[in-house]
Design a protein around this motif. Structure first.
Motif, PDB file in Angstrom:
ATOM      1  N   ALA A 216       1.469-122.830  97.756  1.00  0.00           N
ATOM      2  CA  ALA A 216       0.623-123.753  97.002  1.00  0.00           C
ATOM      3  C   ALA A 216       1.407-124.992  96.563  1.00  0.00           C
ATOM      4  CB  ALA A 216       0.038-123.031  95.787  1.00  0.00           C
ATOM      5  N   PHE A 217       2.672-124.799  96.204  1.00  0.00           N
ATOM      6  CA  PHE A 217       3.515-125.898  95.743  1.00  0.00           C
ATOM      7  C   PHE A 217       3.674-126.947  96.845  1.00  0.00           C
ATOM      8  CE2 PHE A 217       6.466-126.480  92.074  1.00  0.00           C
ATOM      9  CZ  PHE A 217       6.970-127.721  92.423  1.00  0.00           C
ATOM     10  N   PHE A 218       4.072-126.489  98.037  1.00  0.00           N
ATOM     11  CA  PHE A 218       4.263-127.419  99.146  1.00  0.00           C
ATOM     12  C   PHE A 218       2.942-128.028  99.597  1.00  0.00           C
ATOM     13  CE2 PHE A 218       8.201-124.814  99.878  1.00  0.00           C
ATOM     14  CZ  PHE A 218       9.096-125.848  99.624  1.00  0.00           C
ATOM     15  N   GLY A 219       1.875-127.237  99.549  1.00  0.00           N
ATOM     16  CA  GLY A 219       0.563-127.767  99.910  1.00  0.00           C
ATOM     17  C   GLY A 219       0.117-128.861  98.946  1.00  0.00           C
ATOM     18  N   TYR A 220       0.409-128.679  97.659  1.00  0.00           N
ATOM     19  CA  TYR A 220       0.041-129.679  96.663  1.00  0.00           C
ATOM     20  C   TYR A 220       0.810-130.976  96.895  1.00  0.00           C
ATOM     21  CZ  TYR A 220      -1.353-131.513  92.087  1.00  0.00           C
ATOM     22  OH  TYR A 220      -1.892-132.276  91.076  1.00  0.00           O
ATOM     23  N   LEU A 221       2.103-130.842  97.169  1.00  0.00           N
ATOM     24  CA  LEU A 221       2.913-132.038  97.427  1.00  0.00           C
ATOM     25  C   LEU A 221       2.442-132.757  98.698  1.00  0.00           C
ATOM     26  CD1 LEU A 221       6.519-130.824  96.547  1.00  0.00           C
ATOM     27  CD2 LEU A 221       4.972-132.218  95.165  1.00  0.00           C
ATOM     28  N   ARG A 222       1.991-132.002  99.657  1.00  0.00           N
ATOM     29  CA  ARG A 222       1.485-132.617 100.892  1.00  0.00           C
ATOM     30  C   ARG A 222       0.235-133.442 100.595  1.00  0.00           C
ATOM     31  NH1 ARG A 222      -2.194-131.036 104.988  1.00  0.00           N
ATOM     32  NH2 ARG A 222      -1.662-131.863 107.049  1.00  0.00           N
ATOM     33  N   ARG A 223      -0.594-132.967  99.667  1.00  0.00           N
ATOM     34  CA  ARG A 223      -1.811-133.697  99.320  1.00  0.00           C
ATOM     35  C   ARG A 223      -1.560-134.817  98.312  1.00  0.00           C
ATOM     36  NH1 ARG A 223      -3.371-128.362  98.894  1.00  0.00           N
ATOM     37  NH2 ARG A 223      -3.475-128.546  96.621  1.00  0.00           N
ATOM     38  N   HIS A 224      -0.400-134.769  97.638  1.00  0.00           N
ATOM     39  CA  HIS A 224      -0.077-135.781  96.632  1.00  0.00           C
ATOM     40  C   HIS A 224       1.313-136.356  96.918  1.00  0.00           C
ATOM     41  CE1 HIS A 224      -3.084-133.131  94.759  1.00  0.00           C
ATOM     42  NE2 HIS A 224      -3.480-134.196  94.081  1.00  0.00           N
ATOM     43  N   PRO A 225       1.467-137.079  98.014  1.00  0.00           N
ATOM     44  CA  PRO A 225       2.794-137.601  98.391  1.00  0.00           C
ATOM     45  C   PRO A 225       3.360-138.590  97.377  1.00  0.00           C
ATOM     46  CG  PRO A 225       1.068-138.591  99.739  1.00  0.00           C
ATOM     47  CD  PRO A 225       0.417-137.480  98.972  1.00  0.00           C
ATOM     48  N   SER A 226       2.530-139.128  96.490  1.00  0.00           N
ATOM     49  CA  SER A 226       3.030-140.082  95.498  1.00  0.00           C
ATOM     50  C   SER A 226       3.975-139.419  94.502  1.00  0.00           C
ATOM     51  CB  SER A 226       1.858-140.712  94.733  1.00  0.00           C
ATOM     52  OG  SER A 226       1.113-139.731  94.034  1.00  0.00           O
ATOM     53  N   LEU A 227       3.964-138.089  94.442  1.00  0.00           N
ATOM     54  CA  LEU A 227       4.855-137.372  93.530  1.00  0.00           C
ATOM     55  C   LEU A 227       6.260-137.212  94.107  1.00  0.00           C
ATOM     56  CD1 LEU A 227       2.486-134.486  92.319  1.00  0.00           C
ATOM     57  CD2 LEU A 227       2.961-136.669  91.190  1.00  0.00           C
ATOM     58  N   LEU A 228       6.402-137.463  95.393  1.00  0.00           N
ATOM     59  CA  LEU A 228       7.703-137.278  96.043  1.00  0.00           C
ATOM     60  C   LEU A 228       8.682-138.363  95.623  1.00  0.00           C
ATOM     61  CD1 LEU A 228       6.495-136.394  99.655  1.00  0.00           C
ATOM     62  CD2 LEU A 228       7.287-134.819  97.878  1.00  0.00           C
ATOM     63  N   GLY A 229       9.965-138.006  95.635  1.00  0.00           N
ATOM     64  CA  GLY A 229      11.002-138.953  95.292  1.00  0.00           C
ATOM     65  C   GLY A 229      11.178-140.002  96.380  1.00  0.00           C
ATOM     66  N   GLN A 230      11.875-141.056  96.035  1.00  0.00           N
ATOM     67  CA  GLN A 230      12.108-142.132  96.985  1.00  0.00           C
ATOM     68  C   GLN A 230      12.931-141.632  98.179  1.00  0.00           C
ATOM     69  OE1 GLN A 230      14.148-145.483  95.306  1.00  0.00           O
ATOM     70  NE2 GLN A 230      13.874-146.765  97.131  1.00  0.00           N
ATOM     71  N   GLY A 231      12.471-141.934  99.376  1.00  0.00           N
ATOM     72  CA  GLY A 231      13.183-141.551 100.586  1.00  0.00           C
ATOM     73  C   GLY A 231      12.892-140.153 101.085  1.00  0.00           C
ATOM     74  N   VAL A 232      12.039-139.387 100.392  1.00  0.00           N
ATOM     75  CA  VAL A 232      11.713-138.027 100.836  1.00  0.00           C
ATOM     76  C   VAL A 232      10.641-138.093 101.913  1.00  0.00           C
ATOM     77  CG1 VAL A 232      10.793-135.781 100.158  1.00  0.00           C
ATOM     78  CG2 VAL A 232      12.322-137.017  98.616  1.00  0.00           C
TER      79      VAL A 232
END
Length: 223
Positions: free
Chosen positions: A144-160
């Motif tokens: 669920a964690f990785f799926g959420y990040l996939r749907r919300h890429p704006s939460l990722l750090g710079q360059g990720v």
């Protein structure tokens, strides 16, 4: 993006400091609870060594779970390094993950008791299956964690790299499947074999704690 910069209709965004601090505190408490189970056994004068040897299953269960919790902490640390912010939804997923962590001392105690001299083969099968099921359930919040990040890429750090994060979803899927297989081996074949399988899975998670890198990234990922 700060909470004041959040657009209307979107989830409020905040820094990850509180998530990190709270999570580390939970990990520390769980490790402490595992240590508490290590107690000096009752013994007659001159019988300390045999009494300690009888507690071998307790020590082995402690080492197994210490390694397991430690590896999960390493994986958790690696994941938090991918993000720069969090939301209420991601916080709930993190709490779900921590729920699996705080449960670990219970199957650890069951495992230690079942592999003591008083335990039967049936008890050991149940204990290994319980531990494997608890470990398998830990994979669901990671997915669920990785799926959420996939749907919300704006939460990722710079360059990720978004593709890199998306590729990590295979890890919890593989973990869940292999833990279930390990539990089945412990139940139907041999509890010792199942226990060895759990140990192998812990090694697998430790070797992949930095993430799987089988895809070529378009952008830099954290070292």
């Amino acid at each position: 993006m700060s909470e004041s910069e959040t657009k209307p209709g979107t989830s409020p965004v905040s820094g990850i400091g509180r998530m990190t601090g709270f999570s580390d505190g939970v990990f520390a408490i769980v490790i402490t609870l595992l240590v508490i189970e290590l107690q000096v056994p009752e013994h007659q004068p001159g019988e300390l060594l045999p009494a300690l040897l009888e507690q071998a299953s307790v020590y082995l269960a402690f080492l197994l779970s210490f390694g397991y919790v430690g590896v999960i902490w390493l994986n958790h640390h690696s994941v938090l390094r991918l993000i720069r912010a969090t939301t209420i939804g991601l916080n709930w997923i993190n709490l779900w993950l921590l729920l699996g962590i705080v449960i670990i001392p219970f199957p650890t105690m069951v495992l230690a008791d079942a592999f003591a001299h008083a335990g039967t083969d049936g008890d050991r099968r149940v204990a290994v299956l319980l531990y494997a099921l608890a470990a398998a359930s830990m994979s669901a919040p990671w997915l669920a964690f990785f799926g959420y990040l996939r749907r919300h890429p704006s939460l990722l750090g710079q360059g990720v790299d978004e593709d890199y994060v998306s590729a990590q979803r295979i890890r919890p899927v593989v973990g869940m499947a292999l833990y279930l297989i390990t539990g089945a081996l412990g139940w139907f074949v041999s509890p010792v074999l199942g226990l060895l399988g759990i140990g192998v899975m812990i090694v697998f998670h430790s070797l992949t704690s930095g993430g799987l890198r089988f895809r070529r990234s378009r952008r830099r990922t954290p070292a």
